[in-house]
Write a protein that holds these residues in place. Structure first.
Motif, PDB file in Angstrom:
ATOM      1  N   ASN A  76       4.808  -7.379   1.311  1.00  0.00           N
ATOM      2  CA  ASN A  76       5.634  -6.284   0.793  1.00  0.00           C
ATOM      3  C   ASN A  76       7.053  -6.761   0.526  1.00  0.00           C
ATOM      4  O   ASN A  76       7.678  -6.370  -0.470  1.00  0.00           O
ATOM      5  CB  ASN A  76       5.648  -5.113   1.773  1.00  0.00           C
ATOM      6  N   GLU A 127       9.585  -2.977   7.043  1.00  0.00           N
ATOM      7  CA  GLU A 127       8.515  -2.917   6.053  1.00  0.00           C
ATOM      8  C   GLU A 127       8.371  -4.237   5.282  1.00  0.00           C
ATOM      9  O   GLU A 127       7.349  -4.480   4.656  1.00  0.00           O
ATOM     10  CB  GLU A 127       8.780  -1.782   5.061  1.00  0.00           C
ATOM     11  N   TYR A 128       9.425  -5.081   5.344  1.00  0.00           N
ATOM     12  CA  TYR A 128       9.448  -6.297   4.547  1.00  0.00           C
ATOM     13  C   TYR A 128       9.266  -7.573   5.363  1.00  0.00           C
ATOM     14  O   TYR A 128       9.347  -8.671   4.804  1.00  0.00           O
ATOM     15  CB  TYR A 128      10.771  -6.399   3.778  1.00  0.00           C
ATOM     16  N   ASN A 161      14.738  -4.666   6.975  1.00  0.00           N
ATOM     17  CA  ASN A 161      13.771  -3.578   6.910  1.00  0.00           C
ATOM     18  C   ASN A 161      12.412  -4.052   7.434  1.00  0.00           C
ATOM     19  O   ASN A 161      11.848  -5.020   6.935  1.00  0.00           O
ATOM     20  CB  ASN A 161      13.638  -3.111   5.459  1.00  0.00           C
TER      21      ASN A 161
END
Length: 222
Positions: free
Chosen positions: A209, A198-199, A196
Motif C-alpha cells: 500500500n 497503512e503504508y 502512516n
C-alpha cells in the motif's frame, strides 16, 4: 533497557559501524557487481531509482505504467557515503533522463553526522549534473518512521525529529542546484506525527500500500 535510553559513545558507534560494514560487506559487493553487469545492457535515457532498502524493495516493474522503463538501483543497508562512492554503478552508468534519490535513513542509524549526509546528497547531485547535465534529478525526503513501541526493533535509533531536521537541511541545500527538485514525501506519509501505519509493515519500510501511494506521487514527475 529501552532503546531510547541507549546512548553510544563515538568510539562505540565507530566499533558498531565497523562490525556492521564487515557483516554487510559481501552483500554490498555482490549487489554492486550485479549492477555492473546489468548496466551493460540498460537502455539509456530512462528512469533510475537510487537508494537503500526502501528502494531495493520497490516492485517497480509491477507498479509503474506500461511503457515506462524504471531501473531499480537500491541496496539494503547502504548509506549516502556508499552511494556517492559507487555513483557510477548506481546512477552514472545508466545515463538516465531522470534520477530519483532516496537516501539517509541508514546514516541516522549508523551515527553519521547529519551535515555529512547533506553534503553527500549535494555531492551526488553535483557529480551527476557534471557527468550527465541533461539528467533531471529528484531528491526525495527521508521517509518518516513510526515511533510506536511495537516498531522499535526496526526503527531503532531513528526519530522523526532528526529526520525532519535533515530533510530541512537537504531541501535548503539542493534548492540552490539547477536541474534538481526536492520532493517532500515525508509530510505526505505522516499521520498523527508518525509514518502512516497503512503504508508500513515495520515502521520503517513500506508495504505494498505504501509503494502504491508513493508510485502515485512519483507518476506526477514521470
Amino acid at each position: 533497557m529501552d532503546m531510547e535510553e541507549i546512548i553510544w559513545t563515538k568510539e562505540e558507534q565507530e566499533k558498531l559501524n565497523k562490525m556492521f560494514n564487515q557483516w554487510m560487506y559481501g552483500d554490498h559487493i555482490r549487489a554492486i557487481e550485479n549492477f555492473k553487469e546489468l548496466n551493460k545492457g540498460v537502455e539509456y535515457g530512462n528512469i533510475v531509482l537510487a537508494g537503500d532498502s526502501i528502494t531495493a524493495g520497490y516492485p517497480v516493474n509491477e507498479m509503474f505504467p506500461k511503457g515506462i522503463r524504471v531501473y531499480n538501483r537500491g541496496i539494503s543497508a547502504i548509506t549516502s557515503t556508499q552511494v556517492l562512492d559507487k555513483i557510477n554503478e548506481h546512477i552514472l552508468d545508466l545515463k538516465p533522463s531522470k534520477m530519483f534519490l532516496l537516501i539517509g535513513t541508514n546514516d541516522i542509524e549508523r551515527g553519521i553526522d547529519n551535515d555529512l549526509t547533506v553534503k553527500n546528497i549535494v555531492d551526488i547531485c553535483n557529480k551527476t549534473i557534471k557527468e550527465l547535465p541533461n539528467t533531471k534529478i529528484y531528491v526525495i525526503s527521508i521517509y518518516p518512521v513510526n515511533e510506536n513501541e511495537k516498531f522499535k526493533s526496526s526503527v531503532q535509533s531513528r526519530t522523526n525529529r532528526v529526520i525532519e531536521s535533515i530533510n530541512q537541511k537537504v531541501e535548503k541545500a539542493v534548492s540552490k542546484i539547477d536541474n534538481v527538485e526536492y520532493l517532500n514525501f515525508y509530510e505526505q506519509l505522516l499521520k498523527d506525527g508518525n509514518m502512516n501505519e497503512e503504508y508500513t509493515y515495520d515502521g520503517l519500510h513500506l508495504n505494498i500500500n505504501g509503494y502504491r501511494f508513493v508510485t502515485g506521487l512519483l507518476n506526477k514527475k514521470l
